[in-house]
Design a protein around this motif. Sequence first.
Motif, mmCIF file in Angstrom:
data_model
loop_
_atom_site.group_PDB
_atom_site.id
_atom_site.type_symbol
_atom_site.label_atom_id
_atom_site.label_comp_id
_atom_site.label_asym_id
_atom_site.label_seq_id
_atom_site.Cartn_x
_atom_site.Cartn_y
_atom_site.Cartn_z
ATOM 1 N N TYR A 192 -2.077 -95.936 -1.708
ATOM 2 C CA TYR A 192 -2.642 -97.119 -2.548
ATOM 3 C C TYR A 192 -3.043 -96.319 -4.034
ATOM 4 O O TYR A 192 -3.226 -96.711 -4.967
ATOM 5 C CB TYR A 192 -3.695 -97.786 -1.933
ATOM 6 C CG TYR A 192 -4.296 -98.995 -2.593
ATOM 7 C CD1 TYR A 192 -3.437 -100.022 -2.449
ATOM 8 C CD2 TYR A 192 -5.297 -98.907 -3.478
ATOM 9 C CE1 TYR A 192 -4.001 -101.359 -3.371
ATOM 10 C CE2 TYR A 192 -5.650 -99.688 -4.246
ATOM 11 C CZ TYR A 192 -5.142 -101.228 -4.138
ATOM 12 O OH TYR A 192 -5.635 -102.461 -4.875
ATOM 13 N N PHE A 233 -6.525 -111.760 -6.931
ATOM 14 C CA PHE A 233 -5.260 -110.554 -7.148
ATOM 15 C C PHE A 233 -4.147 -110.981 -7.580
ATOM 16 O O PHE A 233 -3.629 -110.517 -8.516
ATOM 17 C CB PHE A 233 -5.166 -109.828 -5.875
ATOM 18 C CG PHE A 233 -4.474 -108.630 -5.693
ATOM 19 C CD1 PHE A 233 -5.143 -107.318 -6.492
ATOM 20 C CD2 PHE A 233 -3.250 -108.309 -5.436
ATOM 21 C CE1 PHE A 233 -4.490 -106.293 -6.303
ATOM 22 C CE2 PHE A 233 -2.803 -107.238 -5.426
ATOM 23 C CZ PHE A 233 -3.222 -105.999 -5.754
ATOM 24 N N ARG A 267 -0.407 -95.577 -6.078
ATOM 25 C CA ARG A 267 0.125 -96.787 -6.865
ATOM 26 C C ARG A 267 -0.919 -97.167 -7.967
ATOM 27 O O ARG A 267 -0.201 -97.673 -8.858
ATOM 28 C CB ARG A 267 0.194 -97.982 -5.473
ATOM 29 C CG ARG A 267 1.281 -97.745 -4.828
ATOM 30 C CD ARG A 267 1.260 -98.715 -3.333
ATOM 31 N NE ARG A 267 0.874 -100.099 -4.059
ATOM 32 C CZ ARG A 267 0.281 -101.178 -3.166
ATOM 33 N NH1 ARG A 267 -0.084 -100.672 -2.028
ATOM 34 N NH2 ARG A 267 0.309 -102.344 -3.762
ATOM 35 N N LYS A 294 -3.424 -102.454 7.881
ATOM 36 C CA LYS A 294 -4.456 -102.251 8.066
ATOM 37 C C LYS A 294 -5.162 -103.204 9.344
ATOM 38 O O LYS A 294 -5.896 -102.946 10.160
ATOM 39 C CB LYS A 294 -5.274 -102.327 6.754
ATOM 40 C CG LYS A 294 -5.098 -101.016 5.953
ATOM 41 C CD LYS A 294 -6.119 -100.995 4.660
ATOM 42 C CE LYS A 294 -5.347 -101.973 3.728
ATOM 43 N NZ LYS A 294 -5.534 -101.776 2.383
ATOM 44 N N LEU A 320 4.960 -104.023 -1.056
ATOM 45 C CA LEU A 320 4.121 -102.831 -0.797
ATOM 46 C C LEU A 320 2.793 -103.304 -0.785
ATOM 47 O O LEU A 320 1.815 -102.763 0.176
ATOM 48 C CB LEU A 320 3.999 -101.866 -2.260
ATOM 49 C CG LEU A 320 5.166 -101.116 -2.476
ATOM 50 C CD1 LEU A 320 5.095 -100.108 -3.954
ATOM 51 C CD2 LEU A 320 5.623 -100.078 -1.345
ATOM 52 N N ILE A 321 2.194 -104.517 -1.375
ATOM 53 C CA ILE A 321 1.006 -105.215 -1.206
ATOM 54 C C ILE A 321 0.894 -105.721 0.403
ATOM 55 O O ILE A 321 -0.062 -105.268 1.198
ATOM 56 C CB ILE A 321 0.625 -106.266 -2.057
ATOM 57 C CG1 ILE A 321 0.658 -105.752 -3.624
ATOM 58 C CG2 ILE A 321 -0.802 -107.103 -1.799
ATOM 59 C CD1 ILE A 321 0.646 -106.844 -4.462
ATOM 60 N N SER A 323 0.827 -102.967 2.936
ATOM 61 C CA SER A 323 -0.673 -102.339 2.864
ATOM 62 C C SER A 323 -1.452 -103.116 3.545
ATOM 63 O O SER A 323 -2.277 -102.515 4.344
ATOM 64 C CB SER A 323 -1.065 -101.993 1.246
ATOM 65 O OG SER A 323 -2.364 -101.594 1.076
ATOM 66 N N ILE A 324 -1.691 -104.397 3.187
ATOM 67 C CA ILE A 324 -2.861 -105.081 4.061
ATOM 68 C C ILE A 324 -2.584 -105.450 5.350
ATOM 69 O O ILE A 324 -3.217 -105.252 6.132
ATOM 70 C CB ILE A 324 -2.612 -106.700 3.282
ATOM 71 C CG1 ILE A 324 -3.093 -106.395 1.738
ATOM 72 C CG2 ILE A 324 -3.540 -107.725 4.077
ATOM 73 C CD1 ILE A 324 -3.216 -107.852 0.992
HETATM 74 N N1 URA Z 1 -5.108 -104.746 -1.241
HETATM 75 C C1 URA Z 1 -4.707 -103.843 -0.408
HETATM 76 O O1 URA Z 1 -5.278 -103.608 0.697
HETATM 77 N N2 URA Z 1 -3.587 -103.548 -0.754
HETATM 78 C C2 URA Z 1 -2.981 -103.839 -1.608
HETATM 79 O O2 URA Z 1 -1.720 -103.117 -2.015
HETATM 80 C C3 URA Z 1 -3.268 -104.808 -2.828
HETATM 81 C C4 URA Z 1 -4.567 -105.365 -2.257
#
Ligand code: URA
Length: 431
Positions: free
Chosen positions: A165, A207, A168, A187, A179-180, A183-184
Motif C-alpha cells: 500500500y 474513496f 502504491r 485484512k 489491488l484495492i 488489499s481490503i
Molecule cells: N483501503 C485499503 O485498505 N486498501 C486500498 O487499497 C484502498 C483503500
Amino acid sequence: MRIVDLIIKKREGGEHSREELQFIIDGYLDGSVGEEQISAWLMAVYFRGMSDQETAALTDIMQHSGDVLTYADVSDIIVDKHSTGGVGDKTTLVVAPLVAASGVPIAKLSGRGLGFTGGTLDKLESIPGLRVDISGEAFRAQLNNIGIVVAGQTANLVPADKKLYALRDITGTIESIPLIASSIMSKKLASGANKIVLDVKFGSGAFMQQPEQAKELAKAMVKIGDALNRQTVAVLSSMDQPLGYAVGNTVEVQEAIDTLEGHGPADFTELCLTLAGHMIFLGGKALSAEDGYTKAKMLLENGFALEKFYQLIKAQGGSLANGLPEAEFTASVYAARAGIVQAIDAKTIGHSSMLLGAGRETKHSIIDPTAGIILRKKVGETVEQGEVIAELHYNTPYAYRLDEAVKAVQDAYVIDEMQPKILPLILDIIE
Ligand code: URA
C-alpha cells in the motif's frame, strides 16, 4: 522464475498463476525483488487488471503473509463489517451493538482516521477511560462474556499489504480495483471473519466518487469472498453528504447514542439497520436480510442494543457517568443566501473538522476529541439567508484555522433555488 519475465507477462496482459503471484509477494517481502520491480509490476497490473482468479489468489497470499486470527474456539460464526470510509461514518458504534444484541458475536478490529476521514478507534477513545488496546486472552474473554469487542489491531496482520500500500501510494497505483479489493479483503480475512458485510461508499466524500466505480469494487470484493469461502455481501451507500449530522469524535459518539436511543438521524439509522440486518442474517439469527432488519429495528426500540453498547464501554474501561466531554467554544456558520441545500461536499466537511482538531493531518497529529462539526441543514432542506447551517465545536486558540474551517464549511454548502436531485442513500446490494 524471474521477476522480469513476470513483469513482462503482466505488461502484455497475461494471467498469473498462483505460484507466480506467491513468488512476487514472497520476493517483495524478503527483499529479493526490488521496489523498482514491484513498482513496474504494480503499474502493469494497474493498466492490465487481474482476472477474478488472480485477484482471489493474490488476496489469499496476502492474507497469509502475517498472523491469521481465528475465533473458532469462541464461535463458529464471526461476522464482520467493513466500510470503505467516509465523513460522519459512525456506523460501527451502532451496528456492532445491534448485531451483538441479536446474539451474533462481533470481534471487530477497527482503525484510526487520517486526513478527512474519521476512525472508529478515535471516536471510541473519546469516551473517558475507554481502551482499545485489547488483545489475546482479554479479547477472547470479553468476546465470550459479552459477545462484542471493538479494538485496535495488535497482531501483525497482512504485512504484505502494509508494504504494498505504501508503495502504491507513491507510484500512482492506488486506484486499481483488483489491488484495492485484495488489499481490503486480505485484512478482513486475516482478522478472523468468516462472514463479511461491506459498506462500499460512493460520492464526494468517498474513496470511489462514482457509483459505477464503487459497484465494480463491491463486485470484486464479493467475488473474492465467494472464491475464498467467506460469505460476503456489499451495500452500496452514498457519501455525497456527511452521514447524519455530527462529524468529529465525541459529537459522533453522542449521535450514535441518540441513534441507539431511537432518535438518531433518519439516513444514518436506515444505513445502520440495513447493515445490521444483513449481518444478523449472515450470522444465522434471521431468516433473511429483511427479517434481520426487522430484528435490528426491534433491538433498537427495546433498548437492548443500547444496553449492549454500555456493556462494551464498561468492559473496555470507559465511563459515561459524567457524560461526554464538550469543546469550550462553538461558532456558527451562516447561509450566504436563501434557497434549498443542493449538496454538502462531504470531503470539505471532513477537512474542516480536521482543521478544528478532530482529525489527523499527518499520522502523528494529536486529536482533539471534543472538536467537530454539527450540521444544522442537510441536502433538500430550505434555508433563509443568514440562517445557521452548521455549528463548529473547537478548543484550539489558532484562530486562523477556525476562519479556514468556517470558510470551508460555507463553501461546502451549495444553496440554490431548484429542487436537488437526491440519490437514494442505499443504491444497491451486491450478494
Ligand atoms: N483501503 C485499503 O485498505 N486498501 C486500498 O487499497 C484502498 C483503500
